[in-house]
Every structure is written in structure tokens, then in C-alpha cells.
Write an enzyme that holds these catalytic residues in place. Structure first.
Site: not given
Length: 517
Positions: A326, A455
Site C-alpha cells: 500500500e 512514516h
């Protein structure tokens, strides 16, 4: 829906523990009370799954990214738990383009006057004077810089040059030199491939020079088709390198290759196979960190719901999905949907997506199925509004605030919406900034990111908000039960193709696109 949600204020605390055994929640021959069955899902079990994912990352270089041993171990853990629970488990492989920048790149001018340029680090934590392009090859070269069909000064309008777009641009190019090209007209991949074919030892592509096209150029070479270093830089540095007699040292340390990864699909052994209720979450992290909120949280929550409901004979078939890659652009869910026949698409009555459901500075966000928030974002296919209303009802009966969030195409609902499958889900925020109004509803801190570790390496088990995780796990369990037993699923029986796919493609994906052209 044929169910009435009877959840009092006590459900908020009841979700923190296993309250009812399944035998009490689902008496023989009776449809369940969704609230009672939802309370059998223990958030403590979700945290145990998250701890396991953290341990897997710790043992595999701090990451669970697709194509790495950390992802393989995550996939094996999920599949083993599901098989033990009694699901029919399918591990669906697909190939994808893997890229990793292993260390800081080097770009330094050797002549006429030495200068060292600051790199953008591999984790993207700051913007340097140059950036290694995704799918750059690896190499270490010192060579003369040779401009390729540059337009200096730049044209007034963007895409006013075709620098490096045609093989003929390289007539007279000296093999072994570093090709200097300008952003414009064609893709970075095409420029880099043409340069490599002409014998270039490296590639520097600089921004074109018009307003808004001057900063350090970040982008992608498309796929692993070049083996030489490819970097992007600013217009000012590009002009500087275009001077006669420039010699450059360029070094990139990358892995750029095709790899295989896998989705995990688990089908309940109960329910009507012509009425599939599908839940999904992406299992992969980014390379920079373990991804415990993004998206261990969604993955662990649906795993716990799946295990709890494994022995419950639902009327409709439950299908749970863990997507890979993803973080590289929804590759796993896109592959899955692309492999479905028209008949299989029609049997999938709805899709529920859970991506980041425990952000530390959370807001409780429900995907806006009908653009009722009037933001102008694409609405979901027919039936998506009903899914939104179910989640709203869940939070309303808990007297818990909630807000809408747009279908932007940033997560795995995108491919399902694209083929007309009613969709919905929950989200607690990523790099966006919490508003004062959201602080009043949910607490936390306005003016800061929902997840300041988004992230990054700090997205660990310590980056999870337990309250948000418990509330959303209850909502996920409730939706699974309601739709698992419903005689009246959202959406039409026959779904025509929709224009949603083209609408969504106009919106940025999960922050993995780069400047191109």
C-alpha cells in the site's frame, strides 16, 4: 438495516475488556445484538497483535515494508493466526518494483571550483539540495557534465523544453559523461532511459525554472529500468552545473529491482458466498520504520475481530484482507481488485477500510460516503452513505464526537470505489494538523499533527493511543456483525461502472507520488 444498536454509555469502557462469551452473545438460532457481540472483541488482544508486529520489526532492521523479511514475517504471523481460527486463507502473490536508498547520496562539484551539495536523506526528514530519484540505479562516478537540449533561460510557460525526451537529443553525447537534463514534457523515466542508452554514467535532472518549478526536484524514475545514478536538483543548481568545464562526483547507494510480495485474504466458512462483506487494512510499513500505527493498528484490529467472529455463523460471508505494498501506491489492493471477475465484484457487497485507527493526537474520522460534508470530494458508490451512517450511529450512541473525512484515494478503498463497490471506514489522521474544533471534541493538541511519527522510525508501539484504538475496534466489530447478519446490505444489487476511479486519480495517492514532467 434490521438491527438497532442498543449501546449505552457503558460501552466505551466495556470495550476495554472481554465482557461476554460468544455463547451468550449469539444464542443458538438467533441473530445477535451487535453491541453485545462487539463487546466480545478485546482491545487487549489488539495490543498483543501490535506487540508482535513490533517484535517482528525489531528482529528485521526496524521495518515491515513490502519486499523485506519484516513483511514476510508479518504476513506469516497473520496467516497462521487466521488458519488456526478456522478461516480459509489465501496468500495472493504479486510482483512489484522495490526501491530502497541505503545511505545518503553524494553530489559534489570537482571542477571548476569544488562544492559539496547537501542530499535529501533516505528517510525524507529534510529537503536537501538534491534528491535521489525513486528507482535510481546505484553507482559511484566522477565525470564531465554534459547538457542535453537545455533551454536556458527557461521558456515562459512550463514544459517549454523536450530535454532528453528523444534519442536524437543525445546526438554527439560523449559516453561516460553525466547527462544534465531539464524537467519538462516527458517523464523522468524516459529521460533517464534515453541517457542510459546513450552511454551516460549518471543523470542529473533539474527543475525547469518557471515560478513554482524552481525547488529541489523530487521524483521517480518510474520502475527499475535504469542501473545508473539518477538525481533531481533545483533550477539554480542545474544552471550552475550547466557551465562549461563542470566535473561532478555522483554516488548513489540503492536497491532497485522487481520483488514478490503477498496479500492475505481470509474467508469465513460461514455465510452466503454471493453476499460478501469485506474488511481490509494494509499490513506493510514504510522502510523508515515499524509502522505500528500506520498500519499495524488497522491490521491488528481486524485480526482480533476476525479471530473473535471465526466461529460465529453469520448470514453473509465475511472476508478479511491484509494488503501489501500500500505504501508504494495501493499496489496490493489494486492487484486484488484487478483479478476479480465481474461476477466476483458483484458478490462483494461492500468494503470497509481501516488505515491508521490509533493516532496519538487522534480525531475520530468517518469516510464521507456521499460528500455530505460538502467539500467537493468524490462521493463513494451508492450504498457508501449508509455505511457512513452506521459508523455515525455507533459513535452517537456512545455520545462520542466524530467528524467526516474525504475519499481522497490515499488508501485501499480506492480500487473498490473504482469498480463501484460501496465503501467506508475509519481513520484517525496522519500528517495533517488537528484543528481547535477537533481538540474540543477529542482532546489532544490543536496545531500539531495527528501523528507526528507518520512514516518515521518513531511509529512504534509507543505511538498508539489506546482510547482511539478501543473505540475504533468496537466500531469495526459492530460493523462486521451488523453487515455479517444483515438481510438488507447497502448498495444496489447490480452495480454499473462508475466514474469514481477517474475522479480519485485526480487526487494524490498515499504520499508516494513524485513530481513528473
Amino acid at each position: 438495516m434490521r438491527f438497532t444498536l442498543r449501546m449505552g454509555a457503558g460501552v466505551a469502557t466495556a470495550t476495554a475488556a472481554l465482557v461476554l462469551p460468544l455463547a451468550q452473545a449469539v444464542p443458538a438460532g438467533a441473530d445477535p445484538d451487535p453491541a453485545a457481540l462487539a463487546r466480545t472483541v478485546a482491545p487487549g488482544g489488539v495490543k498483543e497483535h501490535l506487540q508482535k508486529l513490533q517484535e517482528i520489526a525489531n528482529a528485521n532492521g526496524g521495518t515491515r515494508a513490502a519486499g523485506t523479511p519484516g513483511y514476510t514475517a508479518s504476513r506469516e504471523y497473520v496467516a497462521a493466526r487466521l488458519k488456526k481460527a478456522g478461516y480459509k486463507v489465501t496468500v495472493q502473490p504479486f510482483d512489484f518494483a522495490f526501491f530502497e536508498e541505503k545511505s545518503n547520496a553524494v553530489m559534489e562539484r570537482v571542477a571548476p571550483a569544488p562544492r559539496v551539495y547537501a542530499p535529501t536523506p533516505p528517510d525524507g526528514s529534510s529537503v536537501g539540495e538534491f534528491d535521489t530519484m525513486t528507482y535510481s540505479g546505484a553507482g559511484d562516478v566522477t565525470a564531465a557534465v554534459q547538457g542535453v537540449d537545455l533551454v536556458l533561460p527557461p521558456s515562459p510557460a512550463p514544459n517549454g523544453n523536450t530535454s532528453g525526451c528523444e534519442a536524437s537529443d543525445f546526438a554527439g553525447f560523449t559516453a561516460g559523461n553525466i547527462a544534465l537534463m531539464q524537467r519538462g514534457t516527458c517523464s523522468f523515466q524516459q529521460k533517464a532511459e534515453n541517457a542510459q542508452a546513450a552511454g551516460a554514467a549518471g543523470v542529473v535532472i533539474f527543475n525547469e525554472g518557471q515560478p513554482g518549478r524552481t525547488d529541489t526536484l523530487a521524483g521517480t524514475a518510474g520502475e527499475p529500468t535504469v542501473s545508473i545514478p539518477v538525481v533531481g536538483t533545483s533550477f539554480a543548481i542545474g544552471q550552475e552545473l550547466a557551465a562549461a568545464g563542470t566535473v561532478l562526483h555522483l554516488k548513489t547507494d540503492t536497491i532497485s529491482e522487481m520483488r514478490t510480495t503477498e496479500n492475505v485474504i481470509a474467508d469465513s466458512r460461514w455465510g452466503d458466498p454471493n453476499k460478501v462483506v469485506q474488511l481490509g487494512a494494509h499490513l506493510d510499513s514504510v522502510l523508515a520504520g515499524p509502522g505500528i500505527n500506520d498500519n499495524g493498528s488497522g491490521s491488528a484490529a481486524i485480526l482480533e475481530v476476525a479471530e473473535t467472529l471465526a466461529k460465529v455463523p453469520t448470514r453473509n460471508k465475511l472476508r478479511f484482507s491484509w494488503w501489501s505494498a500500500e505504501e508504494l501506491g495501493l499496489l496490493g489492493s489494486e492487484h486484488y481488485v484487478a483479478t476479480l471477475s465481474a461476477e466476483e465484484q458483484a458478490r462483494t457487497k461492500l468494503y470497509l477500510n481501516f488505515d491508521m485507527v490509533a493516532s496519538p493526537n487522534y480525531s475520530l474520522m468517518i469516510y464521507d460516503g456521499d460528500d455530505s460534508d460538502a467539500t467537493g470530494a468524490p462521493a463513494g458508490p451508492e450504498g457508501s452513505a449508509e455505511i457512513e451512517k452506521l459508523f455515525e450511529k455507533y459513535f452517537d450512541v456512545l455520545r462520542q464526537g466524530h467528524v467526516g473525512t474525504d475519499f481522497t484515494g490515499r488508501s485501499d478503498y480506492g480500487p473498490f470505489i473504482g469498480v463501484g463497490i460501496p465503501s467506508g471506514g475509519l481513520f484517525t489522521g496522519a500528517e495533517g494538523i488537528k484543528t481547535a474544533a477537533e481538540q474540543a471534541l477529542f482532546g489532544g493538541t490543536a496545531g500539531q499533527a495527528y501523528d507526528s511519527c507518520y512514516h518515521q522510525a518513531c511509529d512504534t508501539i509507543a505511538n498508539v493511543n489506546d482510547k482511539a484504538l478501543a473505540l475504533n475496534t468496537g466500531a469495526i466489530a459492530t460493523a462486521a456483525v451488523v453487515y455479517g447478519f444483515s438481510r438488507d446490505l447497502p448498495g444496489p444489487d447490480q452495480r454499473p461502472a462508475t466514474a469514481a476511479r477517474s475522479a480519485l486519480k485526480s487526487v494524490a495517492d498515499h504520499d508516494h507520488g513524485g513530481l513528473d514532467r
